[in-house]
Design an enzyme around this catalytic site. Structure first.
Site, PDB file in Angstrom:
ATOM      1  N   HIS A  54      51.184  39.662  24.251  1.00  0.00           N
ATOM      2  CA  HIS A  54      51.118  39.940  22.540  1.00  0.00           C
ATOM      3  C   HIS A  54      49.706  39.283  22.151  1.00  0.00           C
ATOM      4  O   HIS A  54      49.471  38.183  22.564  1.00  0.00           O
ATOM      5  CB  HIS A  54      52.507  39.173  22.136  1.00  0.00           C
ATOM      6  CG  HIS A  54      53.492  39.671  22.952  1.00  0.00           C
ATOM      7  ND1 HIS A  54      54.070  41.162  22.675  1.00  0.00           N
ATOM      8  CD2 HIS A  54      54.584  39.183  23.671  1.00  0.00           C
ATOM      9  CE1 HIS A  54      55.155  41.188  23.433  1.00  0.00           C
ATOM     10  NE2 HIS A  54      55.477  39.921  24.122  1.00  0.00           N
ATOM     11  N   HIS A  98      53.080  39.045  31.186  1.00  0.00           N
ATOM     12  CA  HIS A  98      54.548  38.584  31.363  1.00  0.00           C
ATOM     13  C   HIS A  98      55.005  39.865  31.418  1.00  0.00           C
ATOM     14  O   HIS A  98      54.733  40.963  31.098  1.00  0.00           O
ATOM     15  CB  HIS A  98      55.097  37.677  30.383  1.00  0.00           C
ATOM     16  CG  HIS A  98      55.215  38.326  29.062  1.00  0.00           C
ATOM     17  ND1 HIS A  98      54.226  38.350  28.311  1.00  0.00           N
ATOM     18  CD2 HIS A  98      56.187  39.014  28.257  1.00  0.00           C
ATOM     19  CE1 HIS A  98      54.475  38.819  27.069  1.00  0.00           C
ATOM     20  NE2 HIS A  98      55.618  39.239  27.143  1.00  0.00           N
ATOM     21  N   ARG A 112      50.894  46.891  26.346  1.00  0.00           N
ATOM     22  CA  ARG A 112      51.500  47.349  27.598  1.00  0.00           C
ATOM     23  C   ARG A 112      50.084  47.511  28.433  1.00  0.00           C
ATOM     24  O   ARG A 112      49.653  48.325  28.169  1.00  0.00           O
ATOM     25  CB  ARG A 112      52.342  48.510  27.250  1.00  0.00           C
ATOM     26  CG  ARG A 112      53.042  48.810  28.669  1.00  0.00           C
ATOM     27  CD  ARG A 112      53.930  50.175  28.293  1.00  0.00           C
ATOM     28  NE  ARG A 112      54.897  49.716  27.461  1.00  0.00           N
ATOM     29  CZ  ARG A 112      54.747  50.548  26.226  1.00  0.00           C
ATOM     30  NH1 ARG A 112      54.002  51.681  25.955  1.00  0.00           N
ATOM     31  NH2 ARG A 112      55.718  50.394  25.057  1.00  0.00           N
TER      32      ARG A 112
END
Length: 325
Positions: A104, A179, A199
């Site tokens: 993010h 992650h 992504r």
């Protein structure tokens, strides 16, 4: 205007390509589907605003509550900073299959590109199948060039840190940290209010209609933290019938509260709402004449104006206690 109450919300259930049945079977979410990946417990994400499910405020949504009650609901400092935007997104997540490898962006990048907050988050593992794992960060520091080489050759997992996990494990995921939640993990997630995800790899997995989910290779390059840590798992201690801090950052503080019997909790030291997530057992919350039960997988919001509550657990239970300092 009536005084505020203890607040429960109707979960917003999200079907996901990687979702499973545990949110229904273990956390008793009301769904007949077997691909529910997320239960958004408290959300002010655009288009997914939580609605009160109890008491005299039943049917009102979170936006309406903040507009009406302002700092009485969220706290003075939080209201002055965020206005009528609730700053946290609270979820339970069930990964039947692995989630995409992702990250993010930080606040500045998210603001510039998406007019959004960044997304710092944390995970508390509630249940994990045997050998289930989480991907968190790199094994050693890499360069963007090395990262792209592995991404293009589908060997990204060779340079990522992969930990087998069990109940009670905690991971803090700051912005930029690569992650993924592995198959067989059920967890509680606390994060900034944002749905911005980059992504980077999705296991070459197709949607039911044969299409593929978008990847964000270019956007991710300058958003990734390429550094490495010796260990990514958060160490913490627990003390029966007392709150112990497990994560503290500018965006939220999370404590763990193992509980059996009755305790009285005083929040006079906080200028913030307090959220409780029940991650084991069941508890009962009482404020004045209002009593609310909280089973495993349920969530309750204590408004900032409510300072004293009683919590009872007949059997050994565990709560996560979340607020903003």
């Amino acid at each position: 205007m009536k005084d505020l109450q203890l607040l429960k919300f109707t979960p917003i259930l999200k079907d996901k390509i990687w979702g499973g049945e545990k949110l229904s079977t273990l956390l008793h979410k009301n769904s007949q589907r077997n691909d529910i990946g997320e239960s958004w417990e408290i959300s002010d994400v655009e288009g997914d605003t939580s609605v009160v499910s109890n008491g005299f405020l039943k049917g009102k949504n979170l936006k309406e509550l903040i507009a009406e009650y302002k700092s009485d609901l969220v706290g003075t400092k939080i209201y002055n900073h965020f206005g009528e935007k609730f700053p946290l997104l609270i979820k339970y997540i069930d990964a039947k299959e692995a989630l995409s490898i992702q990250l993010h962006p930080h606040d500045d990048l998210a603001k510039k590109r998406h007019n959004s907050f960044g997304k710092t988050e944390m995970w508390y593992v509630m249940q994990a199948d045997e050998k289930a794992n989480l991907i968190v960060g790199f094994q050693k520091e890499v360069t963007p060039k090395e990262y792209l080489h592995h991404l293009e050759n589908k060997t990204l997992t060779d340079i990522l840190n992969i930990d087998e996990v069990q109940k009670g494990d905690v991971y803090f995921i700051p912005t930029g940290r690569v992650h993924a939640i592995g198959a067989g993990v059920l967890l509680a997630e606390i994060q900034q209010t944002s749905d911005i995800t980059y992504r980077i790899y999705d296991w070459d997995r197709a949607n039911p209609d044969g299409t593929f989910r978008d990847l964000h290779t270019d956007e991710a390059i300058d958003a990734i933290d390429y550094s490495a840590k010796e260990s990514y798992k958060t160490t913490y201690s627990k003390h029966q019938n007392a709150s112990s801090e497990i994560v503290s950052c500018p965006y939220f503080t999370t404590n763990v509260l193992p509980l059996k019997g009755k305790i009285n909790v005083n929040h006079n030291d906080k200028d913030s709402f307090v959220i409780y997530m029940c991650v084991e057992g069941s508890t009962t919350f009482t404020y004045q004449n209002q009593t609310e039960k909280l089973a495993m997988g349920e969530t309750i919001l204590i408004p900032a104006s409510i300072k004293n509550i009683e919590i009872v657990a007949e059997n050994q239970s565990e709560l996560l206690e979340v607020y903003i300092k």
